[in-house]
Design a protein around this motif. Structure first.
Motif, PDB file in Angstrom:
ATOM      1  N   GLY A 189     -11.740  -1.508   1.519  1.00 38.61           N
ATOM      2  CA  GLY A 189     -12.610  -2.615   1.147  1.00 38.61           C
ATOM      3  C   GLY A 189     -12.575  -2.918  -0.333  1.00 38.61           C
ATOM      4  N   ASP A 190     -12.132  -1.957  -1.160  1.00 31.96           N
ATOM      5  CA  ASP A 190     -11.992  -2.204  -2.597  1.00 31.96           C
ATOM      6  C   ASP A 190     -10.756  -3.061  -2.873  1.00 31.96           C
ATOM      7  OD1 ASP A 190     -14.156  -0.578  -2.946  1.00 31.96           O
ATOM      8  OD2 ASP A 190     -13.032   1.142  -3.727  1.00 31.96           O
ATOM      9  N   ASP A 191     -10.719  -3.635  -4.072  1.00 29.87           N
ATOM     10  CA  ASP A 191      -9.546  -4.404  -4.468  1.00 29.87           C
ATOM     11  C   ASP A 191      -8.333  -3.499  -4.627  1.00 29.87           C
ATOM     12  OD1 ASP A 191     -10.780  -6.873  -4.512  1.00 29.87           O
ATOM     13  OD2 ASP A 191     -11.364  -6.698  -6.623  1.00 29.87           O
ATOM     14  N   LEU A 192      -7.199  -4.020  -4.215  1.00 29.76           N
ATOM     15  CA  LEU A 192      -5.915  -3.383  -4.479  1.00 29.76           C
ATOM     16  C   LEU A 192      -5.315  -4.037  -5.726  1.00 29.76           C
ATOM     17  CD1 LEU A 192      -4.808  -3.397  -0.767  1.00 29.76           C
ATOM     18  CD2 LEU A 192      -5.143  -1.323  -2.122  1.00 29.76           C
ATOM     19  N   LEU A 193      -4.178  -3.545  -6.164  1.00 33.53           N
ATOM     20  CA  LEU A 193      -3.498  -4.091  -7.334  1.00 33.53           C
ATOM     21  C   LEU A 193      -2.178  -4.720  -6.914  1.00 33.53           C
ATOM     22  CD1 LEU A 193      -4.006  -1.127  -9.841  1.00 33.53           C
ATOM     23  CD2 LEU A 193      -5.318  -3.263  -9.731  1.00 33.53           C
ATOM     24  N   ASP A 211      -2.355  -8.785 -18.045  1.00 36.06           N
ATOM     25  CA  ASP A 211      -2.324  -9.557 -16.804  1.00 36.06           C
ATOM     26  C   ASP A 211      -0.986  -9.471 -16.075  1.00 36.06           C
ATOM     27  OD1 ASP A 211      -4.910 -10.327 -17.213  1.00 36.06           O
ATOM     28  OD2 ASP A 211      -4.415 -12.295 -18.059  1.00 36.06           O
ATOM     29  N   TRP A 212       0.095  -9.177 -16.788  1.00 37.50           N
ATOM     30  CA  TRP A 212       1.407  -9.153 -16.131  1.00 37.50           C
ATOM     31  C   TRP A 212       1.626  -7.870 -15.329  1.00 37.50           C
ATOM     32  CZ3 TRP A 212       5.081  -5.408 -17.304  1.00 37.50           C
ATOM     33  CH2 TRP A 212       4.828  -4.641 -18.445  1.00 37.50           C
ATOM     34  N   PHE A 213       0.839  -6.805 -15.640  1.00 35.75           N
ATOM     35  CA  PHE A 213       1.060  -5.555 -14.912  1.00 35.75           C
ATOM     36  C   PHE A 213      -0.212  -4.976 -14.289  1.00 35.75           C
ATOM     37  CE2 PHE A 213      -0.294  -3.842 -18.980  1.00 35.75           C
ATOM     38  CZ  PHE A 213      -0.952  -2.658 -18.662  1.00 35.75           C
ATOM     39  N   LEU A 214      -1.396  -5.512 -14.623  1.00 33.88           N
ATOM     40  CA  LEU A 214      -2.642  -4.956 -14.109  1.00 33.88           C
ATOM     41  C   LEU A 214      -3.515  -6.101 -13.574  1.00 33.88           C
ATOM     42  CD1 LEU A 214      -4.269  -2.345 -13.736  1.00 33.88           C
ATOM     43  CD2 LEU A 214      -5.257  -2.713 -16.006  1.00 33.88           C
ATOM     44  N   THR A 215      -3.231  -6.483 -12.322  1.00 28.58           N
ATOM     45  CA  THR A 215      -3.909  -7.625 -11.715  1.00 28.58           C
ATOM     46  C   THR A 215      -4.359  -7.251 -10.322  1.00 28.58           C
ATOM     47  OG1 THR A 215      -2.428  -9.115 -12.930  1.00 28.58           O
ATOM     48  CG2 THR A 215      -3.692 -10.057 -11.100  1.00 28.58           C
ATOM     49  N   GLN A 216      -5.589  -7.608  -9.990  1.00 29.44           N
ATOM     50  CA  GLN A 216      -6.126  -7.303  -8.673  1.00 29.44           C
ATOM     51  C   GLN A 216      -5.462  -8.153  -7.613  1.00 29.44           C
ATOM     52  OE1 GLN A 216     -10.360  -7.823  -8.946  1.00 29.44           O
ATOM     53  NE2 GLN A 216     -10.702  -5.739  -9.665  1.00 29.44           N
ATOM     54  N   ALA A 217      -5.283  -7.537  -6.438  1.00 25.15           N
ATOM     55  CA  ALA A 217      -4.817  -8.257  -5.252  1.00 25.15           C
ATOM     56  C   ALA A 217      -6.026  -8.497  -4.365  1.00 25.15           C
ATOM     57  CB  ALA A 217      -3.731  -7.460  -4.532  1.00 25.15           C
ATOM     58  N   SER A 218      -5.810  -8.974  -3.169  1.00 25.41           N
ATOM     59  CA  SER A 218      -6.926  -9.199  -2.248  1.00 25.41           C
ATOM     60  C   SER A 218      -7.517  -7.876  -1.805  1.00 25.41           C
ATOM     61  CB  SER A 218      -6.455  -9.978  -1.026  1.00 25.41           C
ATOM     62  OG  SER A 218      -5.412  -9.294  -0.379  1.00 25.41           O
ATOM     63  N   PRO A 219      -8.785  -7.822  -1.438  1.00 21.99           N
ATOM     64  CA  PRO A 219      -9.417  -6.560  -1.032  1.00 21.99           C
ATOM     65  C   PRO A 219      -8.727  -5.917   0.159  1.00 21.99           C
ATOM     66  CG  PRO A 219     -11.056  -8.292  -1.346  1.00 21.99           C
ATOM     67  CD  PRO A 219      -9.705  -8.946  -1.395  1.00 21.99           C
ATOM     68  N   GLY A 220      -8.727  -4.581   0.171  1.00 21.51           N
ATOM     69  CA  GLY A 220      -8.205  -3.877   1.322  1.00 21.51           C
ATOM     70  C   GLY A 220      -9.103  -4.085   2.533  1.00 21.51           C
ATOM     71  N   LYS A 221      -8.506  -4.013   3.689  1.00 21.09           N
ATOM     72  CA  LYS A 221      -9.276  -4.233   4.919  1.00 21.09           C
ATOM     73  C   LYS A 221     -10.105  -3.007   5.235  1.00 21.09           C
ATOM     74  CE  LYS A 221      -8.716  -5.346   9.807  1.00 21.09           C
ATOM     75  NZ  LYS A 221      -7.754  -5.583  10.914  1.00 21.09           N
ATOM     76  N   PRO A 222     -11.429  -3.137   5.385  1.00 19.57           N
ATOM     77  CA  PRO A 222     -12.259  -1.955   5.702  1.00 19.57           C
ATOM     78  C   PRO A 222     -11.875  -1.359   7.037  1.00 19.57           C
ATOM     79  CG  PRO A 222     -13.615  -3.861   5.067  1.00 19.57           C
ATOM     80  CD  PRO A 222     -12.213  -4.359   5.273  1.00 19.57           C
ATOM     81  N   LYS A 223     -12.079  -0.056   7.123  1.00 24.78           N
ATOM     82  CA  LYS A 223     -11.819   0.647   8.381  1.00 24.78           C
ATOM     83  C   LYS A 223     -13.080   0.675   9.220  1.00 24.78           C
ATOM     84  CE  LYS A 223      -7.518   1.740   7.752  1.00 24.78           C
ATOM     85  NZ  LYS A 223      -6.445   1.240   8.599  1.00 24.78           N
TER      86      LYS A 223
END
Length: 223
Positions: A189-193, A211-223
């Motif tokens: 559920g937390d953000d991935l990178l 920003d070129w190497f440390l950027t959040q991706a969409s949140p992980g899917k909760p289990k």
């Protein structure tokens, strides 16, 4: 009936080099508390293979109680559990009966017997000169393709963390779902990178220094 088919010379050499992340998990067949079993039969799903120093020991007993109670959590992640020790099949049976009677929980995942240490040595759990596995408490996270994706190793006097085993499994499955990374202390559920760019133009064009190497991706899917 413990067997490690493959190349005998490779099996003998394995403990010297040890397994690394990305290596194929050595196949084996052996007796277990769930009947005769072969590691490759678990292909197509995740597998957590873990060793314990001995039956009827205090730390191992607490681990097996905790893992048996969490077995459904692993199953919901399409992950099987498999344990390994040098003790005999009937010692395993007696220990599991004691655990059930004392803690009211049944350990149903297979516990493999490895009296000759052939499996432990193939996995690098036991040094070639060792005569017993008293110091072994190793865990291998094996993916559906039979590849070792993560490993942990604890001393005999420190037990594993079941929540951390589940978190590691969640993280491995999350990063496999896309080209992403799991940061420190990541939980479902937390953000991935995002994977960092390998292009210099992207580095120069990034609005911020990181920003070129440390950027959040969409949140992980909760289990």
């Amino acid at each position: 009936m413990t067997q490690v088919p493959s190349n005998p010379d490779a099996v003998r050499a394995a403990p010297c080099a040890g397994l690394r992340i990305g290596d194929p998990a050595p196949d084996f067949s052996a007796r277990s508390t769930a009947g005769d079993i072969r590691l490759s039969d678990f292909r197509g799903r995740w597998l957590v293979l873990f060793s314990h120093p001995a039956d009827f020991t205090p730390v191992c007993t607490t681990e097996f109680v905790a893992l048996a109670r969490a077995a459904g959590d692993f199953a919901r992640r399409d992950c099987a559990l498999m344990a390994l020790s040098v003790d005999s099949l009937f010692s395993h049976f007696a220990w599991l009966r004691m655990i059930r009677d004392r803690f009211d929980v049944e350990v149903r995942f297979p516990i493999v017997e490895d009296p000759t240490l052939v499996i432990g040595r193939a996995y690098g759990m036991v040094a070639p000169q060792d005569n017993d596995s008293g110091t072994v408490r190793t865990t291998f996270f094996i993916d559906p393709e039979g590849v070792v994706r993560a490993m942990t190793c604890y001393p005999a006097n420190v037990g594993r963390s079941t929540p951390e085993m589940l978190r590691t499994l969640d993280a491995l499955q999350a990063v496999d779902a896309g080209s992403v990374l799991a940061p420190a202390n990541w939980e479902p559920g937390d953000d991935l990178l995002q994977q960092p760019s390998a292009l210099l133009d992207d580095v120069f064009a990034a609005p911020g220094q990181t920003d070129w190497f440390l950027t959040q991706a969409s949140p992980g899917k909760p289990k």
